[in-house]
Design a protein around this motif. Structure first.
Motif, mmCIF file in Angstrom:
data_model
loop_
_atom_site.group_PDB
_atom_site.id
_atom_site.type_symbol
_atom_site.label_atom_id
_atom_site.label_comp_id
_atom_site.label_asym_id
_atom_site.label_seq_id
_atom_site.Cartn_x
_atom_site.Cartn_y
_atom_site.Cartn_z
ATOM 1 N N UNK A 135 0.618 -1.162 0.414
ATOM 2 C CA UNK A 135 0.043 -0.077 -0.166
ATOM 3 C C UNK A 135 0.526 0.601 -0.370
ATOM 4 N N UNK A 136 2.403 1.166 0.370
ATOM 5 C CA UNK A 136 2.920 2.518 0.312
ATOM 6 C C UNK A 136 3.852 1.795 1.465
ATOM 7 N N UNK A 137 4.923 2.090 0.629
ATOM 8 C CA UNK A 137 6.222 1.895 1.259
ATOM 9 C C UNK A 137 7.414 2.689 2.212
ATOM 10 N N UNK A 138 7.378 1.716 3.307
ATOM 11 C CA UNK A 138 7.642 2.767 4.365
ATOM 12 C C UNK A 138 9.664 2.523 4.353
ATOM 13 N N UNK A 163 -5.568 19.722 -1.357
ATOM 14 C CA UNK A 163 -5.091 19.533 -2.232
ATOM 15 C C UNK A 163 -3.798 20.838 -2.598
ATOM 16 N N UNK A 164 -2.276 19.972 -2.434
ATOM 17 C CA UNK A 164 -1.952 20.743 -2.700
ATOM 18 C C UNK A 164 -0.488 20.411 -3.532
ATOM 19 N N UNK A 165 0.340 20.832 -4.274
ATOM 20 C CA UNK A 165 1.281 20.619 -4.534
ATOM 21 C C UNK A 165 3.187 20.413 -3.114
ATOM 22 N N UNK A 166 3.447 19.410 -2.330
ATOM 23 C CA UNK A 166 3.964 19.742 -1.482
ATOM 24 C C UNK A 166 5.798 19.935 -1.769
ATOM 25 N N UNK A 213 5.960 11.072 -11.569
ATOM 26 C CA UNK A 213 4.897 11.130 -10.669
ATOM 27 C C UNK A 213 4.940 12.757 -10.413
ATOM 28 N N UNK A 214 4.349 13.228 -9.388
ATOM 29 C CA UNK A 214 3.885 14.863 -9.084
ATOM 30 C C UNK A 214 4.289 14.465 -7.334
ATOM 31 N N UNK A 215 4.325 15.783 -7.113
ATOM 32 C CA UNK A 215 4.214 15.751 -5.431
ATOM 33 C C UNK A 215 3.111 16.378 -4.795
ATOM 34 N N UNK A 244 -2.446 9.566 -0.517
ATOM 35 C CA UNK A 244 -1.189 9.337 -0.789
ATOM 36 C C UNK A 244 0.008 10.337 -0.204
ATOM 37 N N UNK A 245 1.065 9.477 -0.330
ATOM 38 C CA UNK A 245 2.098 10.407 0.149
ATOM 39 C C UNK A 245 3.184 10.550 -0.780
ATOM 40 N N UNK A 246 3.752 11.268 -0.930
ATOM 41 C CA UNK A 246 4.566 11.117 -1.603
ATOM 42 C C UNK A 246 6.557 11.211 -1.283
#
Length: 324
Positions: free
Chosen positions: A75-78, A189-192, A202-204, A251-253
């Motif tokens: 689901x999400x790489x730590x 919704x933001x660009x982080x 991908x994007x941030x 989701x998280x970048x």
């Protein structure tokens, strides 16, 4: 066809036509002893440990090109040192290969694999459950949101030895109100880009649904007979007094959560102000003062999924490149 007790009616015998199936695996781990989730040559990782254990249980040789591939999708790489209370991954596998896990057990193949992995894996990995995934399920792309918690012990207080592996100690007394003013700026919704690194292609851009710091309630647990007025003394819960940051997003970048934490900590320490944090949100540009906080304070707490009939639709939608 013989069905084991509890076997779903649609399960195919390994002696009939071979079918490919997808398993959902729920698990947790103490990330302190791992170089992150993702498999890396010569390094101990969560994915590497679990895949090796699955190959052993199912008698699959990693060096045999004719052997089936064992590859987990998460689901999400730590990152290195980050923990997971509840992580989710999936595995695509042939029915006949999975059936090798059963042996003499009178259970379904997925339950047999779950039990064998629970006994085989090291103590810093826990398999919660393995089950057949519903149609359309993708551990990564079907997820609706992920919840992370970052735990800090501030004001120079001692860290309870029982939880020292997932708490970061800070000498200063942090200004929680100022930190929450900063955290509130991340919602939506933001660009982080000031706080994260994009994956290739991908994007941030991410949507944060909740972000807040709070003090763990000063509750007490009573031991001995104190609960009924007998002997014993009140004992504080292990997390009492900790400053915890909870953040929920679709989701998280890469490095996003720990970098946001570091930004908030700088505000809480008085080294930066909320206007500085707001400027970083407004201008998504990476620079040195927004690097990631220490990994050990971060735990992936939960991954949420939509109802089964919406899994495929969600997976298709989330694959699209996001824009503002």
């Amino acid at each position: 066809m013989i069905l084991f007790p509890g076997t779903p009616p649609h399960w195919s015998s390994p002696f009939a036509s071979i079918e490919r199936m997808r398993l959902r695996i729920d698990l947790g781990y103490d990330g302190g002893g791992f170089y992150g989730w993702a498999r890396q040559p010569e390094l101990r990782t969560v994915q590497g440990e679990i895949e090796a254990a699955i190959r052993k249980v199912l008698h699959v040789r990693a060096d045999d090109p004719e052997s089936p591939e064992i590859r987990l999708v998460v689901a999400g790489r730590t990152d290195t040192g980050v923990h997971a209370l509840h992580q989710v991954c999936h595995l695509d596998i042939d029915e006949d290969v999975l059936a090798r896990a059963v042996g003499h057990m009178n259970v379904t193949p997925e339950v047999a694999l779950e039990r064998r992995l629970q006994r085989m894996l090291p103590d810093d990995i826990a398999i919660h459950r393995i089950r057949r995934a519903p149609n359309g399920f993708d551990a990564r792309f079907s997820a609706l949101e992920r919840t992370y918690v970052y735990r800090v012990c501030d004001n120079g207080r001692f860290v309870d030895p029982r939880i020292r592996g997932f708490v970061v100690a800070i000498d200063e007394t942090l200004d929680m109100d100022a930190m929450n003013q900063a955290a509130a700026l991340t919602i939506g919704l933001h660009d982080f880009g000031s706080f994260a690194t994009p994956n290739p292609g991908g994007t941030t851009i991410r949507e944060v649904k909740y972000a807040r710091w709070h003090r763990a309630d000063p509750g007490v647990a009573l031991h001995g007979g104190a609960a009924s007025g007998g002997y014993g003394e009140p004992v504080p819960y292990a997390e009492t007094g900790l400053l915890c940051f909870t953040i929920v997003a679709d989701a998280f970048a890469r490095n996003m959560v720990r970098s946001l934490v570091n930004g908030c900590l700088q505000v809480g320490r008085g080294r930066k102000d909320v206007d500085w944090f707001a400027q970083k949100m407004a201008e998504p540009k990476r620079e040195g003062s927004t690097g990631p906080a220490a990994a050990k304070g971060l735990t992936l707490e939960y991954v949420a999924y939509p109802p089964d009939d919406q899994l495929a639709e969600r997976a298709q939608a989330i694959r699209a490149v996001r824009t503002l």
